[in-house]
Design an enzyme around this catalytic site. Structure first.
Site, PDB file in Angstrom:
ATOM      1  N   ASN A   5      -3.195  -3.970   3.326  1.00 13.73           N
ATOM      2  CA  ASN A   5      -2.104  -3.904   4.283  1.00 13.73           C
ATOM      3  C   ASN A   5      -2.188  -4.996   5.353  1.00 13.73           C
ATOM      4  O   ASN A   5      -1.265  -5.147   6.153  1.00 13.73           O
ATOM      5  CB  ASN A   5      -2.055  -2.526   4.944  1.00 13.73           C
ATOM      6  CG  ASN A   5      -1.599  -1.450   3.981  1.00 13.73           C
ATOM      7  OD1 ASN A   5      -0.938  -1.738   2.976  1.00 13.73           O
ATOM      8  ND2 ASN A   5      -1.953  -0.206   4.250  1.00 13.73           N
ATOM      9  N   ARG A  24      11.859   5.132   3.360  1.00 13.23           N
ATOM     10  CA  ARG A  24      11.229   4.178   4.279  1.00 13.23           C
ATOM     11  C   ARG A  24      12.205   3.020   4.485  1.00 13.23           C
ATOM     12  O   ARG A  24      12.001   1.921   4.009  1.00 13.23           O
ATOM     13  CB  ARG A  24       9.895   3.681   3.711  1.00 13.23           C
ATOM     14  CG  ARG A  24       8.905   4.797   3.461  1.00 13.23           C
ATOM     15  CD  ARG A  24       7.519   4.259   3.247  1.00 13.23           C
ATOM     16  NE  ARG A  24       7.405   3.571   1.970  1.00 13.23           N
ATOM     17  CZ  ARG A  24       6.281   2.989   1.541  1.00 13.23           C
ATOM     18  NH1 ARG A  24       5.209   3.009   2.295  1.00 13.23           N
ATOM     19  NH2 ARG A  24       6.232   2.392   0.364  1.00 13.23           N
ATOM     20  N   ASP A  50      -1.981   7.155   5.272  1.00 15.79           N
ATOM     21  CA  ASP A  50      -2.537   6.635   4.023  1.00 15.79           C
ATOM     22  C   ASP A  50      -3.867   7.289   3.657  1.00 15.79           C
ATOM     23  O   ASP A  50      -4.376   7.083   2.557  1.00 15.79           O
ATOM     24  CB  ASP A  50      -2.736   5.121   4.115  1.00 15.79           C
ATOM     25  CG  ASP A  50      -1.456   4.353   3.827  1.00 15.79           C
ATOM     26  OD1 ASP A  50      -0.444   4.984   3.488  1.00 15.79           O
ATOM     27  OD2 ASP A  50      -1.465   3.113   3.949  1.00 15.79           O
ATOM     28  N   ARG A 103      -2.862  -0.850  -7.292  1.00 14.71           N
ATOM     29  CA  ARG A 103      -2.127  -1.537  -6.228  1.00 14.71           C
ATOM     30  C   ARG A 103      -2.950  -1.628  -4.949  1.00 14.71           C
ATOM     31  O   ARG A 103      -2.685  -2.489  -4.103  1.00 14.71           O
ATOM     32  CB  ARG A 103      -0.809  -0.819  -5.938  1.00 14.71           C
ATOM     33  CG  ARG A 103       0.232  -0.908  -7.052  1.00 14.71           C
ATOM     34  CD  ARG A 103       1.545  -0.246  -6.652  1.00 14.71           C
ATOM     35  NE  ARG A 103       1.940  -0.704  -5.329  1.00 14.71           N
ATOM     36  CZ  ARG A 103       2.210   0.109  -4.309  1.00 14.71           C
ATOM     37  NH1 ARG A 103       2.105   1.413  -4.457  1.00 14.71           N
ATOM     38  NH2 ARG A 103       2.573  -0.386  -3.151  1.00 14.71           N
TER      39      ARG A 103
END
Length: 421
Positions: free
Chosen positions: A23, A122, A305, A397
């Site tokens: 991120n 989102r 998360d 991912r």
């Protein structure tokens, strides 16, 4: 097929190194689009599917991308494309981070509405609202955002919600805007600080007060730069929980303990044993965690998360735990999968009510998204018997070589032949 098999019940032991933060890597890679010729060099970039997608996206826009181990070089020519390919954008929500720098650099951008994990709505409304305040004209036609501006202008912008993506997009847009931009109620995640550090190396003056206010003085031209991606706090926490749940002793190194205070505080409350030293955290065996309650919040609160992984740990804790999700609406899709393994989790609105059980049993389950997959891996490591996890494509991912790292800690983990990475 895309399946992981785990023979559970083995206490994990050893040392594992944290990867660079996904991120953080994605926005700092997108920042290269601010350059009108020159190279942005990034170290500690994780080898992940989302990173590869961002590399493809930048390549499609004309950036020359090269990689050697964990270093990525982004060589940007004077002329680049301004239309992002739909097939790449729809693979990853972070593709929206190309919008701000493309618009600021070239005065126009076209970006299909992005995809990503199925964990609820989102929207990028806050991104677009901020860009409009800076002078952009924006239209959405046939699912594509079309943005144009002669040159963005610095403005005072208040975010209705401290969105990480909106903060990052507006910071990059402000880097080349005329005058000073003040963004209030920004996200305060460490990844935001990492992006600010990258922009500073590119010659952009940025002040961050640590209270959700960012001041940026736009420059006429960004300069080539170099920076290191920070350690991945979510991955570090996942391995810490793996040690706790399996009754093992794991040292997670190359971590910034201050970035994971929310987890460490909850683990201490639950009775976990651990030590914190500079750059590493070691967890020690305990008989059983005790129940705790938590609510996900923007940083420095408990991260959304990490909510699925923590819920998996609390499924084995003594007593009843309550986990409230305040960020994403559909983040409890994995609870039914944990219940297939013997967990006792009931979902009531935005809250999971977890009645801790003594053991979990291996079962065939499916990863519904990235962090759900991590939660199921943790459950499988601690369960009795074999766990078979389908749709591991989500996990790749965000977790670099998680199968090899777990085997290095003594876990019995394998991928079915033909599993995609």
């Amino acid at each position: 097929m895309n399946v992981m098999r785990i023979q559970g019940g083995i206490p994990l032991r050893g040392t594992v190194r944290t990867q660079g933060a996904k991120n953080a890597a994605l926005p700092v890679m997108a920042a290269c689009l601010l350059l009108k010729g020159g190279t942005l060099a990034l170290d500690n970039v994780p080898d992940l599917c989302d990173v590869s997608t961002m590399m493809e996206l930048l390549g499609a826009l004309g950036v020359e991308v090269s990689r050697e181990e964990d270093r990525v070089l982004l060589n940007v020519p004077e002329d680049i494309a301004w239309e992002a390919p739909e097939h790449l954008v729809r693979k990853m929500r972070a593709s929206s981070l190309a919008l701000g720098p493309l618009l600021a650099r070239g005065g126009r951008a076209a970006l299909p509405l992005p995809g990503g994990c199925s964990i609820g709505s989102r929207p990028i409304d806050l991104h677009l609202k901020g860009l409009v305040q800076m002078g952009a004209k924006i239209e959405i036609r046939n699912g594509v955002v079309h943005a144009a501006a002669d040159r963005l202008r610095g403005r005072r912008i208040y975010l209705d919600f401290p969105s990480v993506g909106a903060t990052e997009n507006l910071m990059m847009a402000a880097a080349l805007a005329r005058g000073e931009t003040i963004i209030e109620n920004t996200a305060r995640e460490p990844e935001i600080e990492n992006l600010a550090a990258v922009l500073r190396t590119m010659g952009v003056p940025i002040e961050m007060e640590g209270t959700g206010c960012v001041r940026i003085k736009g420059v006429d031209e960004a300069q080539p730069g170099r920076e290191r991606v920070i350690p991945d706090r979510i991955e570090a926490c996942t391995y810490i929980l793996a040690g706790v749940m399996t009754g093992g002793e794991i040292t997670v190194c190359d971590v910034v303990p201050a970035h994971i205070d929310a987890l460490l505080a909850k683990l201490e409350e639950a009775g976990a044993r651990f030590s914190v030293r500079k750059g590493e955290v070691t967890v020690f065996p305990v008989e059983r965690l005790q129940s705790v309650s938590l609510k996900t919040m923007p940083y420095p609160g408990f991260p959304t998360d990490l909510q699925p992984q923590m819920t998996a740990a609390l499924a084995l804790a003594g007593g009843v735990s309550m986990v409230e999700e305040s960020v994403f609406q559909a983040r409890f899709l994995y609870a039914e999968e944990l219940n297939r393994m013997g967990a006792d989790i009931r979902i009531k609105g935005d809250t999971a009510i977890i009645n801790g059980v003594r053991r979990l049993d291996g079962a065939s389950v499916r990863a519904t998204d990235l962090r759900a997959g991590a939660a199921l891996i943790l459950a499988g490591l601690s369960a009795s018997g074999e766990t078979r996890i389908e749709d591991m494509v989500h996990v790749w991912r965000g977790y670099e070589a998680i199968d090899r790292k777990l085997r290095g800690l003594g876990a019995s983990v394998s991928l079915e032949e033909g599993a995609e990475r």
